[in-house]
Design an enzyme around this catalytic site. Structure first.
Site, PDB file in Angstrom:
ATOM      1  CB  CYS A  67     -20.522  -3.020  -2.934  1.00 34.99           C
ATOM      2  SG  CYS A  67     -18.894  -3.399  -2.304  1.00 34.99           S
TER       3      CYS A  67
ATOM      4  CG  LEU B  41     -36.624 -12.304  -0.285  1.00 40.19           C
ATOM      5  CD1 LEU B  41     -37.546 -13.523  -0.309  1.00 40.19           C
ATOM      6  CD2 LEU B  41     -37.065 -11.314  -1.360  1.00 40.19           C
TER       7      LEU B  41
ATOM      8  CB  THR C 149     -16.048  -4.207  -8.241  1.00 39.30           C
ATOM      9  OG1 THR C 149     -16.211  -5.175  -7.217  1.00 39.30           O
ATOM     10  CG2 THR C 149     -17.247  -4.238  -9.173  1.00 39.30           C
TER      11      THR C 149
ATOM     12  CG  ASP D 117      -2.150   0.851   1.010  1.00 40.19           C
ATOM     13  OD1 ASP D 117      -3.265   0.316   1.021  1.00 40.19           O
ATOM     14  OD2 ASP D 117      -1.988   2.077   0.786  1.00 40.19           O
TER      15      ASP D 117
END
Ligand code: UDX
Length: 475
Positions: free
Chosen positions: A284, A274, A121, A30
């Site tokens: 996200c 649900l 992603t 990092d």
């Protein structure tokens, strides 16, 4: 194998610590010195249950942290796990991905085949982009000297450590045979659960060694990239759908808890995702649905279901304000307490949370707002400097002189709160439980008027918990 993870955020630090625990020599890189120092001091750079334990077990043995890219030279596999924030138009900002790719290129060993893996992603086609950057910067040949592949991460915040060891599936996207072989070796211990006895011993998992093994699924690169977006968007659509059903249930006098249970018993639908809420949020779903939608529009194939889910989600946030307003009538000068600022429990992540949208609207309507969250207050405060809210040290402090309380995040601490004390502290008695987790009957006995979301029935179903007698009814 020799593994490198670029980035020590949610993806990089969890992936790095997991592969280290599975026996690979792993270096987390990092550019932020402070995060690297935390890792080396056996501390997790993020709040994630179990990660501290995993890091403490591995750091200095198989896990290393550094600000230098030197470890790339000896790496078999290099994961890119840097952030891909959302741009103003909804598309993903690939600045950090490009930077990581250029840095990797400068440190690749020309005498060794290296697999570079997009774990963040990233939009469909990003493996090609990373590959071309590395080719340009290193003068090495893609597919021969190195291959850039996709291996999307599906972990949930708050359960990241469990998810990384017990995933439903591992998706590998590449048509390069050497890369496929390398990834099979890398994942061997995870798929076979080798060494899991030792790994599981100290970690708070609910999954166990008898749970179904992960499916190892190989496909082409673009399909793998697409799977990640299509999965998250599907889940977002599913939640938006049940939330709309909740609003209708409330209007028609049905109980969405029973409706969700009844729907979920169909194995084609399933009971998960649900649960009614004031909407989905976090780091996200909002970003991924925005990027997926933006891409679909750019390529003339608009995902209209995803578009509708996004719009419906905002309506759900505002439905909370509507309910409060209906109860208190004018909000001018009213004191409203908010319990929970993070997008879900067990995380300190307050990015893109509905709390911001709801609080902004309540302030606009003239209310005074007090807030509490067990972990999320520092991040929420830093991200919402413009919001004039009172930050409280305890939920009871939030309740002090409140006209209404809104439970936004179902932290365990709120479910087991001393509601008698809450009742004594409040000026008025309205509690809006947006997660349907409180026992309404019990709260009513304490003199509180507690409402959930989507519960249109009043009498026998006043307890607030799912009522249906599934499996226990003798016919
Ligand atoms: C999600 C995906 O689940 C994960 O696979 C992906 O890698 C990253 O995005 P995460 O953002 O950690 O993970 O949160 P998740 O637990 O999926 O919840 C997302 C949001 O949906 C939260 O705001 C949560 O409260 C909400 N939610 C979830 C509901 O409102 N109802 C549900 O039934 C489930």
């Amino acid at each position: 194998m020799n593994v490198v993870c670029i980035g020590s955020g949610y993806v990089g630090s969890v992936t790095g610590a997991a592969f280290a625990a599975l026996g690979h020599q792993t270096t987390v890189i990092d550019i932020d010195q402070a995060k690297v120092e935390m890792l080396n001091a056996k501390r997790s750079p993020i709040y994630e249950p179990g990660l501290d334990i995993l890091i403490a077990k591995t750091i200095g043995n198989t896990l290393f942290a550094s600000t230098s890219y030197q470890a790339v030279y000896d790496a078999d596999v290099v994961f890119i796990g840097v952030g891909t924030p959302e741009k103003a138009d909804g598309s993903a900002d690939l600045t950090y991905i490009r930077r990581a790719a250029a840095s990797i290129a400068k440190h690749l060993n020309p005498h060794r085949f290296t697999v570079i893996v997009n774990k963040s992603t990233v939009p469909v086609g990003t493996a090609d982009l990373v590959s071309s950057i590395i080719e340009e910067e290193s003068l090495l040949e893609a597919e021969l000297d190195f291959a850039v592949i996709s291996n999307p991460e599906f972990l949930r915040e708050g359960y990241a450590v469990e998810d990384v060891f017990f995933p439903d599936r591992v998706v590998i996207g590449t048509e390069n045979e050497r890369a496929r072989a390398a990834m099979r070796t890398l994942y061997h211990n995870l798929i076979e659960r080798a060494g899991y006895d030792a790994i599981c011993r100290d970690l708070p998992f609910t999954a166990n060694l008898h749970s179904p093994a992960a499916v190892y699924f190989e496909t082409d690169t673009k399909s793998a990239e697409m799977i990640k977006y299509a999965s998250n968007a599907f889940l977002a659509v599913k939640i938006s759908y049940i939330n709309e059903v909740a609003r209708l249930s409330e209007a028609l006098g049905a109980n969405v808890l029973d409706v969700a249970k009844g729907i979920g018993l169909d194995s084609r639908i399933g009971e998960k995702f649900l649960q009614v809420s004031s909407g989905w949020s976090g780091s996200c779903f909002p970003k991924d649905t925005a990027e997926f939608l933006a891409t679909s529009q750019k390529y003339g194939s608009e995902l209209s279901t995803v578009k509708a889910a996004v719009e419906s989600n905002l309506k759900m946030h505002l439905f909370v304000v509507e309910k409060i307003q209906r109860q208190l009538k004018t909000l001018n000068g009213k004191h409203i307490g908010i319990l929970g600022l993070t997008f879900k429990p067990n995380t300190d992540d307050a990015r893109k949370t509905q709390a911001t949208v709801i609080i902004e609207k309540l302030l606009e309507l003239g209310a005074h707002i007090s807030v509490h969250d067990p972990q999320g207050m520092p991040m929420f405060r830093a991200l919402n400097k413009n919001l004039a809210v009172r930050y409280c040290d305890s939920p009871l402090d939030v309740a002090h002189a409140a006209d209404a309380l809104i439970l936004l995040t179902h932290w365990q601490e709120y479910q087991t709160l001393d509601w008698r004390q809450v009742s004594r502290k409040m000026r008025s008695s309205y509690v809006l439980d947006t997660r349907n987790v409180l026992c309404r009957k019990q709260l009513e006995e304490l003199g509180l008027l507690c409402e959930g979301l989507g519960i249109g029935v009043t009498d026998r179903k006043a307890s607030g918990h799912a009522q249906a007698q599934v499996g226990s009814v003798r016919l």
